[in-house]
Write a protein that holds these residues in place. Structure first.
Motif, PDB file in Angstrom:
ATOM      1  N   THR A  15       5.888 -13.809  -4.468  1.00 25.94           N
ATOM      2  CA  THR A  15       6.710 -12.606  -4.302  1.00 25.94           C
ATOM      3  C   THR A  15       5.918 -11.424  -3.760  1.00 25.94           C
ATOM      4  O   THR A  15       6.511 -10.443  -3.321  1.00 25.94           O
ATOM      5  N   HIS A  16       4.566 -11.503  -3.800  1.00 19.00           N
ATOM      6  CA  HIS A  16       3.735 -10.364  -3.420  1.00 19.00           C
ATOM      7  C   HIS A  16       2.634 -10.771  -2.454  1.00 19.00           C
ATOM      8  O   HIS A  16       2.186 -11.931  -2.461  1.00 19.00           O
ATOM      9  N   LEU A  17       2.217  -9.788  -1.656  1.00 15.93           N
ATOM     10  CA  LEU A  17       1.089  -9.956  -0.737  1.00 15.93           C
ATOM     11  C   LEU A  17       0.100  -8.829  -1.038  1.00 15.93           C
ATOM     12  O   LEU A  17       0.378  -7.656  -0.782  1.00 15.93           O
ATOM     13  N   PHE A  18      -1.046  -9.195  -1.638  1.00 13.86           N
ATOM     14  CA  PHE A  18      -2.070  -8.211  -2.016  1.00 13.86           C
ATOM     15  C   PHE A  18      -3.105  -8.109  -0.894  1.00 13.86           C
ATOM     16  O   PHE A  18      -3.634  -9.136  -0.444  1.00 13.86           O
ATOM     17  N   LEU A  19      -3.413  -6.871  -0.467  1.00 10.53           N
ATOM     18  CA  LEU A  19      -4.283  -6.678   0.697  1.00 10.53           C
ATOM     19  C   LEU A  19      -5.339  -5.605   0.436  1.00 10.53           C
ATOM     20  O   LEU A  19      -5.081  -4.605  -0.241  1.00 10.53           O
ATOM     21  N   SER A  20      -6.517  -5.837   1.006  1.00  6.22           N
ATOM     22  CA  SER A  20      -7.525  -4.776   1.086  1.00  6.22           C
ATOM     23  C   SER A  20      -7.135  -3.848   2.229  1.00  6.22           C
ATOM     24  O   SER A  20      -6.318  -4.201   3.093  1.00  6.22           O
ATOM     25  N   PRO A  21      -7.698  -2.628   2.282  1.00 11.94           N
ATOM     26  CA  PRO A  21      -7.294  -1.687   3.340  1.00 11.94           C
ATOM     27  C   PRO A  21      -7.456  -2.224   4.758  1.00 11.94           C
ATOM     28  O   PRO A  21      -6.587  -1.998   5.611  1.00 11.94           O
ATOM     29  N   ASN A  22      -8.554  -2.935   5.045  1.00 14.06           N
ATOM     30  CA  ASN A  22      -8.753  -3.386   6.429  1.00 14.06           C
ATOM     31  C   ASN A  22      -7.745  -4.470   6.814  1.00 14.06           C
ATOM     32  O   ASN A  22      -7.279  -4.535   7.945  1.00 14.06           O
ATOM     33  N   MET A  23      -7.353  -5.328   5.861  1.00 11.25           N
ATOM     34  CA  MET A  23      -6.365  -6.365   6.180  1.00 11.25           C
ATOM     35  C   MET A  23      -4.951  -5.777   6.220  1.00 11.25           C
ATOM     36  O   MET A  23      -4.089  -6.254   6.949  1.00 11.25           O
TER      37      MET A  23
ATOM     38  N   GLN B 140       7.595  -4.436   3.107  1.00 13.09           N
ATOM     39  CA  GLN B 140       7.825  -5.877   2.999  1.00 13.09           C
ATOM     40  C   GLN B 140       7.222  -6.565   4.212  1.00 13.09           C
ATOM     41  O   GLN B 140       7.311  -6.056   5.325  1.00 13.09           O
ATOM     42  N   ALA B 141       6.601  -7.705   3.988  1.00 10.84           N
ATOM     43  CA  ALA B 141       6.076  -8.523   5.074  1.00 10.84           C
ATOM     44  C   ALA B 141       6.357  -9.980   4.756  1.00 10.84           C
ATOM     45  O   ALA B 141       5.939 -10.476   3.699  1.00 10.84           O
ATOM     46  N   PHE B 142       7.092 -10.645   5.623  1.00  7.72           N
ATOM     47  CA  PHE B 142       7.433 -12.059   5.444  1.00  7.72           C
ATOM     48  C   PHE B 142       8.173 -12.284   4.128  1.00  7.72           C
ATOM     49  O   PHE B 142       8.018 -13.313   3.465  1.00  7.72           O
ATOM     50  N   GLY B 143       8.974 -11.278   3.729  1.00 11.58           N
ATOM     51  CA  GLY B 143       9.724 -11.382   2.490  1.00 11.58           C
ATOM     52  C   GLY B 143       8.914 -11.098   1.244  1.00 11.58           C
ATOM     53  O   GLY B 143       9.435 -11.217   0.130  1.00 11.58           O
ATOM     54  N   LEU B 144       7.654 -10.673   1.390  1.00 14.00           N
ATOM     55  CA  LEU B 144       6.779 -10.403   0.248  1.00 14.00           C
ATOM     56  C   LEU B 144       6.554  -8.893   0.121  1.00 14.00           C
ATOM     57  O   LEU B 144       6.446  -8.189   1.131  1.00 14.00           O
ATOM     58  N   SER B 145       6.464  -8.411  -1.108  1.00 12.63           N
ATOM     59  CA  SER B 145       6.143  -7.007  -1.341  1.00 12.63           C
ATOM     60  C   SER B 145       4.664  -6.779  -1.042  1.00 12.63           C
ATOM     61  O   SER B 145       3.799  -7.464  -1.596  1.00 12.63           O
ATOM     62  N   VAL B 146       4.377  -5.827  -0.155  1.00  7.44           N
ATOM     63  CA  VAL B 146       2.994  -5.561   0.246  1.00  7.44           C
ATOM     64  C   VAL B 146       2.361  -4.576  -0.741  1.00  7.44           C
ATOM     65  O   VAL B 146       2.884  -3.482  -0.967  1.00  7.44           O
ATOM     66  N   ILE B 147       1.227  -4.974  -1.314  1.00  9.52           N
ATOM     67  CA  ILE B 147       0.456  -4.126  -2.224  1.00  9.52           C
ATOM     68  C   ILE B 147      -0.926  -3.956  -1.622  1.00  9.52           C
ATOM     69  O   ILE B 147      -1.680  -4.910  -1.489  1.00  9.52           O
ATOM     70  N   VAL B 148      -1.266  -2.715  -1.236  1.00  9.79           N
ATOM     71  CA  VAL B 148      -2.588  -2.442  -0.685  1.00  9.79           C
ATOM     72  C   VAL B 148      -3.384  -1.658  -1.719  1.00  9.79           C
ATOM     73  O   VAL B 148      -2.876  -0.735  -2.346  1.00  9.79           O
ATOM     74  N   ASP B 149      -4.625  -2.049  -1.929  1.00  8.28           N
ATOM     75  CA  ASP B 149      -5.455  -1.441  -2.963  1.00  8.28           C
ATOM     76  C   ASP B 149      -6.873  -1.295  -2.430  1.00  8.28           C
ATOM     77  O   ASP B 149      -7.490  -2.289  -2.010  1.00  8.28           O
ATOM     78  N   ARG B 150      -7.401  -0.060  -2.452  1.00 12.36           N
ATOM     79  CA  ARG B 150      -8.763   0.165  -1.957  1.00 12.36           C
ATOM     80  C   ARG B 150      -9.823  -0.435  -2.856  1.00 12.36           C
ATOM     81  O   ARG B 150     -10.998  -0.504  -2.484  1.00 12.36           O
ATOM     82  N   ASN B 151      -9.430  -0.881  -4.062  1.00 14.76           N
ATOM     83  CA  ASN B 151     -10.396  -1.507  -4.967  1.00 14.76           C
ATOM     84  C   ASN B 151     -10.648  -2.979  -4.640  1.00 14.76           C
ATOM     85  O   ASN B 151     -11.560  -3.579  -5.218  1.00 14.76           O
TER      86      ASN B 151
END
Length: 513
Positions: free
Chosen positions: A400-408, A446-457
């Motif tokens: 359901t989610h897509l977790f990303l670093s800032p550069n990605m 949303q990306a590809f039906g997933l909630s995008v979560i971006v975290d600088r940590n």
């Protein structure tokens, strides 16, 4: 007609149609660098001053309250801008004409506003076009060649200026001295404000009591000149002279650029921390019962088992403290106590979110390779492969989610189709696999039906496809605690909380490396 004569001033008697009460000379030489009284270096390029348009005023020492005439002719030559100016029939102009005729005033200075200019590597302001406001008669010009070449008076005035003229009136001398004591304006330090091509500033002197009373009794022009002299000679008072009277105003609230956001923690949603014990148990099913078709009537059903694992979770305490003096507590405004409490809360939020981000990434045992983050087709392929892996290995769950670093996060947002259109357009998408924006609090689209979560940590290059229910966070926020220290007249202020994470089901996550 303007004519270039010898440098020595000549006095011409005007008769008939000859021009009277006029001066002729060179206003400014072209392509010559001059240093103004403020230290600014200026060069007027050929043709930078106009020959037409509004006629520049003729002033004394760049003082716009001392207008004595107007420039009537302007001719641009190879040497510079030549001029003829006509003096008005006023007492001030009469005084100036007499000084011009005797050579006491022999130079001029232009006042202009640059409209096209550039600054050279050496710091010289090169003016290629300017608005000519005024021309002033001065004693010391910035350009040595900016001279008055001839003075044309009426026949009567020319005769009156002969050497055998009777002794000047003492009152006139005093007034002329006062007039000459007026200061010239300070040259502008930057372009687009007037440039006054004068080499030195003139110092103004305060009038004596007798001079002041005489001007007040006389009234009219005498009192006007006295008022201007008082304005010019009055000493400047700046903030450097009144430090003791300047209040120090603090505009609140206090700015703090650290945002206490917890994207990963907020996406997971923390559970309550048990009160007792350093370690607590979080059970999870690892072996499920079995089902099968009955082989025959009265035959035994499928045998199965059921296993529950006890996952141990260890509590950790996170916190920090500061010592604040009693004086700091009492005297600060805004109060230092509230500022420190706010900052401690923000730091606690960032610290615990960093723990959650690191542990989530470390707990991902399933992975795939994202070779080219700039390829839309590879993103689509890898995410669908990850979803398929999660669906199979977690027994039916989908991410359901897509977790990303800032550069990605940036790489994903830059994806475009073959025609250059954004793949994740934030508004009115026509070909989008979702909608993503470059700003927000936690989820940014949303990306590809997933909630995008971006975290600088997250560490750089982090991409995690997953279902947050497979990762658990336990927390007890205890907040601030305060303790007075009588021996040092201070207070210790601390902020703390208990925090723990558990990867309870790693099959619900796939990291793309």
């Amino acid at each position: 007609m303007i004519r270039l004569t010898a440098q020595q001033i000549t006095l011409d008697a005007a008769e008939g149609d000859q021009p009277s009460r006029s001066i002729t000379g060179l206003a400014v030489p072209w392509d010559t660098v001059a240093t103004l009284s403020g230290g600014e270096q200026v060069k007027f390029l050929k043709g930078s001053l106009p020959e037409d348009g509004p006629a520049p005023k003729l002033l004394e020492y760049h003082d716009d309250t001392r207008v004595i005439g107007v420039v009537t002719e302007r001719v641009s030559t190879d040497e510079g801008m030549m001029f003829t100016a006509k003096l008005a029939r006023t007492r001030a102009a009469d005084d100036s004409l007499e000084l011009l005729a005797m050579g006491a005033l022999d130079s001029v200075s232009v006042g202009a506003v640059p409209t096209k200019f550039k600054r050279t590597a050496g710091g010289v302001l090169e003016v290629s076009e300017a608005r000519w406001l005024e021309l002033s008669v001065v004693t010391v010009p910035a350009y040595a060649d900016a001279q008055v070449y001839s003075v044309a008076a009426s026949a009567e005035e020319a005769e009156a200026n002969e050497p055998q003229q009777e002794e000047p009136n003492p009152t006139q001398d005093s007034e002329e001295e006062n007039m000459e004591a007026q200061p010239t304006p300070v040259e502008a330090a930057v372009a687009t404000t007037p440039i006054y091509a004068t080499a030195v500033k003139r110092e103004a002197k305060l009038p004596t009591t007798v001079e002041y009373l005489a001007a007040a009794i006389a009234g009219g022009d005498a009192w006007h000149r006295m008022s201007e002299a008082l304005k010019a000679a009055a000493p400047d008072v700046t903030t450097a002279d009144t430090v003791g009277a300047l209040p120090q105003i603090i505009v609140g609230p206090t700015y703090n650029n650290l945002r206490g956001l917890r994207p990963v923690v907020d996406a997971i949603q923390p559970k309550s921390m048990p009160q007792s014990g350093k370690i607590f148990i979080r059970p999870s099913v690892t072996t499920h019962t079995s089902m099968a078709v009955q082989s025959a009537e009265n035959a035994a059903l499928q045998a199965g088992t059921f296993v529950v694992t006890s996952n141990q979770v260890t509590k950790s305490t996170y916190g920090g403290y500061v010592n604040i003096s009693e004086q700091d507590l009492d005297w600060t405004d805004p109060a230092i106590l509230s500022l420190i409490l706010d900052d401690l809360g923000r730091i606690y939020a960032v610290t615990t979110d960093n723990v959650a981000a690191d542990n989530l990434l470390a707990g991902c045992s399933q992975s795939a390779v994202l070779t080219d983050p700039t390829s839309p087709s590879e993103w689509i392929s890898d995410i669908y492969d990850a979803a398929s892996t999660i669906l199979n290995n977690s027994l039916g769950n989908l991410p359901t989610h897509l977790f990303l670093s800032p550069n990605m996060f940036a790489a994903l947002g830059k994806l475009v189709d073959t025609t250059g259109r954004p793949l994740l357009a934030p508004t009115m998408p026509m070909n989008a696999f979702g909608s993503q924006v470059p700003g927000g609090a936690n989820g940014v689209g949303q990306a590809f039906g997933l909630s995008v979560i971006v975290d600088r940590n997250f560490a750089a290059d982090t991409v995690i496809v997953g279902d947050p229910s497979g990762f658990e966070i336990f927390e007890q926020q205890k907040g601030a605690i305060s303790l007075d220290n009588p021996s040092t007249l201070s207070r210790t202020l601390a902020w703390r909380g208990t925090f723990a994470t558990l990867m309870i089901d790693a099959t619900k996550f796939v990291k793309l490396t």
